[in-house]
Design an enzyme around this catalytic site. Structure first.
Site, PDB file in Angstrom:
ATOM      1  N   SER A 124       1.183  -1.233  -0.031  1.00 39.48           N
ATOM      2  CA  SER A 124       0.802   0.184   0.323  1.00 39.48           C
ATOM      3  C   SER A 124       1.147   1.769  -0.269  1.00 39.48           C
ATOM      4  O   SER A 124       0.388   2.177  -0.439  1.00 39.48           O
ATOM      5  CB  SER A 124      -1.066  -0.266   1.600  1.00 39.48           C
ATOM      6  OG  SER A 124      -0.386  -0.225   2.522  1.00 39.48           O
ATOM      7  N   HIS A 145      -3.262  -3.295  -5.720  1.00 36.67           N
ATOM      8  CA  HIS A 145      -3.313  -2.864  -4.158  1.00 36.67           C
ATOM      9  C   HIS A 145      -4.966  -2.916  -3.806  1.00 36.67           C
ATOM     10  O   HIS A 145      -5.924  -2.155  -4.401  1.00 36.67           O
ATOM     11  CB  HIS A 145      -2.968  -1.158  -4.274  1.00 36.67           C
ATOM     12  CG  HIS A 145      -3.115  -0.838  -2.726  1.00 36.67           C
ATOM     13  ND1 HIS A 145      -3.576   0.242  -2.469  1.00 36.67           N
ATOM     14  CD2 HIS A 145      -3.260  -1.238  -1.664  1.00 36.67           C
ATOM     15  CE1 HIS A 145      -4.091   0.692  -1.036  1.00 36.67           C
ATOM     16  NE2 HIS A 145      -3.422  -0.153  -0.222  1.00 36.67           N
ATOM     17  N   GLU A 157      -6.498  -1.147  -6.904  1.00 36.32           N
ATOM     18  CA  GLU A 157      -5.458   0.327  -7.854  1.00 36.32           C
ATOM     19  C   GLU A 157      -4.635  -0.074  -8.467  1.00 36.32           C
ATOM     20  O   GLU A 157      -3.967  -1.696  -8.234  1.00 36.32           O
ATOM     21  CB  GLU A 157      -4.689   1.220  -6.544  1.00 36.32           C
ATOM     22  CG  GLU A 157      -5.962   2.210  -6.334  1.00 36.32           C
ATOM     23  CD  GLU A 157      -4.708   2.954  -5.276  1.00 36.32           C
ATOM     24  OE1 GLU A 157      -5.124   4.332  -4.819  1.00 36.32           O
ATOM     25  OE2 GLU A 157      -3.990   2.654  -4.089  1.00 36.32           O
ATOM     26  N   ASN A 196      -4.651   7.037  -1.067  1.00 39.53           N
ATOM     27  CA  ASN A 196      -4.276   7.933   0.483  1.00 39.53           C
ATOM     28  C   ASN A 196      -3.272   8.838   0.092  1.00 39.53           C
ATOM     29  O   ASN A 196      -2.850   9.654   0.127  1.00 39.53           O
ATOM     30  CB  ASN A 196      -2.995   6.693   0.669  1.00 39.53           C
ATOM     31  CG  ASN A 196      -3.513   5.705   1.231  1.00 39.53           C
ATOM     32  OD1 ASN A 196      -4.345   5.528   1.796  1.00 39.53           O
ATOM     33  ND2 ASN A 196      -2.954   4.472   0.824  1.00 39.53           N
TER      34      ASN A 196
END
Ligand SMILES: C/C=C/C(=O)SCCNC(=O)CCNC(=O)[C@H](O)C(C)(C)COP(=O)(O)OP(=O)(O)OC[C@H]1O[C@@H](n2cnc3c(N)ncnc32)[C@H](O)[C@@H]1OP(=O)(O)O
Length: 654
Positions: A124, A145, A157, A196
């Site tokens: 991640s 991900h 992802e 993120n």
């Protein structure tokens, strides 16, 4: 170049922890053979037990097509890495989040996995490029991900490392689709990938504001949740994920750390896991903020910095606005994508805010992204301008929508799918606007009937989108929302195809349709009263006209769900049908609607809808006028001729 990609049949998942066993589970549910590997027997067993437990839960909730034992039987376990990967078409590494550990694993995988296998890491936060560098085939390595927990979270992802080929990324993307998840491409190996990266400022900007005394923790959380519709406040989220996690990510990235975060980490107040963080969980009530705490929190500041981050990703070719928005909705539970929200706010406003902040504070994070400046300079300032990150309808015909899908077939059937399955197809303002825009811009002459349905297998729609209710402007919501009137008055027959929850505004949308068919598993209700509301999209009025007084009031006053059978019994829907017969029953209704005489159907709809609100005499007068008019149509000639010739009529709507 990777060797020619073989079909994926066997998947090796390395690491049986939360992410690893979750990935193994969703992969096996999709029908793949899986080998789950961890370094110790106990770890593999724990992972496997968790999968069995989770499969049982899914089966109990009716959310598993196969027998849980059959799914579990597709998963083999081992502690031997070579055995795990030697026959794998795809390897997904889900080991500890440490570069050296992952590099060791990839080196071993490289030595043992088939030449044409796809090698993925579920990292991640680490660089895909650096992980791939441990192999002799970095072109075959990519990031996949998954989000936690994989069984529940739809997003994956798909990340390119520097050497990843399109062929590798596309194969990964297709695999993700094949397991029923939603992939987004992250085309460059940037820190934090997409979700993120954008989530960073959501958490850190309020932390800066609190650190400098410009806001309080409760104020920020209350505003972002109750006014802006985010599922959790930034501090509440920080406590949940662990304040140290965000701290270390920033430290690694060498980005400045808000003092409040430093202070919490220094005092080991890391969030829920230590009993105290931004809120007190041991001696206090945890996140105890209330809507009134929001006061006049400057949420534009937070959303402007997030939009700036999104603009950097788009401008640098990392992700498209569509991918970012999908990512933020599915990966972070945002009510709408960051790009779309920025378009709603207006990119000129966002840019001005950033410039003001930059002048005031001088910090780099307020430096506007080149791409944002370009958009604004080109006049692409958002929704109102018709173009921003996204393009918006110009009123010249149906455009690309984001919360609905639609198709018009050669028979004139317009199918409209409410497409927010992760939110139970809740009706957001955007969704309502898109339905109105579609029905207003599609060529009526081409349409003979409309069917509404919900995406996914859980809901037609669970009602109005509750997120951000507290921030609604009463002036805008006092009128029945336009979408229900537009659907009710649409000049063609409309049918709601209901499979699952049909609640609140979802039920109001269904009631605005002419006909309603539902699977027997469906549930109906007006839960608004439990929120201190009443059905505000025509529900009270349509229900009281459709049902007996007592039944309508039972629905509205109690807020309880009723079964499809009861709904059919009450006359709220036309039929409750077993799931295996549903398609054929809907098909028969649709066939009658699209092949029926268009003018007569249109007139019948109008006379029945409008006549219901008139006196009997006025209604009868409307009916006889319509009848007289229909006698002059070619369709009547065709209908009577077909009857005489004992054949099916072919109505042209003339
Ligand atoms: C004028 C009109 C006003 C109205 O319509 S007011 C809204 C009236 N509707 C409701 O009050 C229904 C709210 N939803 C529910 O009660 C439950 O959901 C269900 C019974 C439909 C399903 O429950 P379960 O199976 O436990 O699923 P889950 O985890 O609650 O829902 C899955 C995700 O869907 C989101 N969601 C559900 N309904 C809405 C909604 N109406 N607005 C916004 N989001 C909604 C949830 O939050 C969650 O999301 P996450 O996975 O991120 O936690």
């Amino acid at each position: 170049m990777r060797a020619e990609q073989t079909e994926i049949a066997t998947v090796a998942v390395l690491g049986a922890g939360t992410m690893g066993h979750g990935i193994a589970e969703v992969t096996a549910i999709a029908g793949y053979d899986v080998v789950l590997r961890d370094i110790e027997e106990d770890l593999v067993e724990d992972g496997y037990d968790s999968i069995e437990w989770s499969l049982e839960k899914l089966a109990e909730k009716g959310r598993l097509d196969d027998d849980p034992d059959d799914v579990a039987a597709r998963i083999g376990t081992t502690t031997d890495l070579e055995a795990a990967v030697s026959d794998a078409d795809l390897v997904i590494e889900a080991g500890p989040e440490q570069l050296s550990v992952k590099q060791d694993i990839f080196e071993s995988v490289d030595a043992a996995a088939p030449e044409d296998a796809l090698l993925a890491t579920n990292s991640s936060s680490l660089s895909i490029t650096e992980i791939a560098a441990a192999t002799e085939r970095p072109e075959s390595v990519l990031g996949l991900h998954f989000f936690n927990p994989p069984v529940k979270m739809d997003l994956v992802e798909v990340i390119y490392g520097e050497a990843t080929t399109d062929e590798t990324a596309e194969a990964g993307y297709e695999f993700v689709e094949s397991i029923g998840k939603t992939p987004i491409y992250v085309r460059k190996d940037v820190r934090g990938f997409v979700v993120n990266s954008v989530l960073g400022p959501f958490m850190s900007e309020p932390a800066w504001m609190v650190s400098t005394g410009e806001a309080t923790i409760r104020q920020a959380d209350a505003a972002m949740v109750h006014e802006r519709g985010y599922p959790m406040g930034p501090f509440e989220l920080g406590d949940l994920t662990g304040i140290d996690i965000g701290y270390h990510v920033r430290k690694e990235a060498e980005t400045p750390i808000p003092p409040i975060m430093e202070e919490k980490v220094a005092n080991e107040k890391l969030g829920r896991k230590t009993g105290e963080g931004y809120y007190d969980y041991d001696d206090g009530d945890g996140p105890d903020y209330v809507p009134e705490d929001a006061d006049d929190f400057d949420h534009l500041r937070v959303e402007a910095v997030m939009a700036n981050e999104a603009a950097k990703l788009v401008g640098d070719g990392v992700a498209t606005p569509e991918a970012i928005d999908t990512g933020m909705q599915l990966g972070a539970g945002f009510p709408e994508g960051t790009c779309r929200r920025a378009d709603d706010i207006g990119l000129g406003t966002v840019l001005e805010k950033l410039r003001t902040l930059h002048d005031e504070h001088g910090d780099d994070r307020y430096e506007p992204a080149d791409y944002l400046v370009e958009l604004v300079e080109a006049g692409h300032t958002g929704k109102e301008a018709g173009r921003g990150f996204h393009e918006y309808s110009t009123g010249d015909g149906p455009s690309d929508y984001h919360t609905i899908n639609w198709a018009l077939d050669d028979d004139g059937l317009l199918e409209v799918e409410l497409d927010r399955p992760s939110r139970m197809n809740a009706i957001s303002e955007t969704l309502a606007d898109e339905v109105v825009d579609l029905l207003s811009s599609v060529d009526d002459d081409e349409v003979r009937a409309v069917v509404f349905e919900g995406a996914g297998d859980r809901a037609f729609s669970a009602g109005a989108d509750i997120s951000g209710f507290a921030d609604r402007d009463p002036a805008q919501t006092s009128e029945p929302t336009e979408v229900f009137t537009t659907v009710a008055e649409y000049p063609r027959p409309t049918l709601a195809r209901i499979d699952g929850y049909c609640l609140g505004a979802g039920l109001e949308l269904a009631l605005a349709c002419d006909l309603r068919l539902a699977t027997t598993d469906s549930e109906f209700g007006f839960p608004e009263i439990t929120l201190g509301l009443l059905p505000g999209g025509g529900g009270t009025q349509r229900a009281i006209r459709m049902l007996t007084d007592a039944r309508a009031k039972e629905l509205v006053f109690r807020g309880e769900h009723i079964s499809a059978e009861r709904a059919a019994d009450w006359g709220l829907i036309n039929r409750a049908v077993d799931a295996d017969e549903f398609d054929s029953v809907v098909g028969a209704f649709v066939e009658d609607l699209v092949s029926g005489p268009p003018i007569a159907l249109r007139k019948a709809k109008r006379v029945m809808n409008e006549g219901a609100d008139e006196s009997l005499d006025a209604g009868l007068e409307m009916e006889s006028q319509a009848f007289a008019l229909l006698l002059t149509t070619d369709d009547v000639e065709e209908g009577t001729a077909a009857f005489a010739a004992d054949r099916e009529p072919e109505f042209e709507g003339q």
